[in-house]
Scaffold this motif. Structure first.
Motif: not given
Length: 105
Positions: A77-97
């Motif tokens: 549901l999230i991609l932890e640490g894989k957001n190039p804009a904020f590498p240390s911040h998890p964000y919601v994946s497509t499945l999560g959205r």
């Protein structure tokens, strides 16, 4: 959450948002996981960290929020640490959205 997921599956206007895998995902979520997930939709940087800001907003410990991050990451549901804009911040994946859309989150 279960009622919203069922309503999404049964309502012709929203059934397109329903995926059977959402039932398996929902079974594996802890209450704190459900509370944390919508906060991760906001891609804004949170200082000192997303974990600490979300823990403070929810009145939870950093450890409980970190466990929530780990569980929703495990579920995809999230991609932890894989957001190039904020590498240390998890964000919601497509499945999560899509999951949040299905449960009205």
């Amino acid at each position: 959450m279960w009622a919203k997921l069922t309503a999404t599956a049964l309502d012709p206007a929203t059934t397109k948002f329903y995926r059977r895998e959402f039932v398996d995902v929902a079974k594996q979520l802890e209450p704190v996981d459900v509370l944390v997930l919508p906060y991760l939709l906001d891609n804004a940087e949170m200082r000192p960290s997303r974990r600490e800001v979300i823990a403070s907003r929810l009145g939870e410990t950093n450890d409980r929020v970190q466990l929530a991050f780990q569980n929703v990451d495990r579920l995809g549901l999230i991609l932890e640490g894989k957001n190039p804009a904020f590498p240390s911040h998890p964000y919601v994946s497509t499945l999560g959205r899509e999951f949040l859309r299905a449960v009205g989150g």
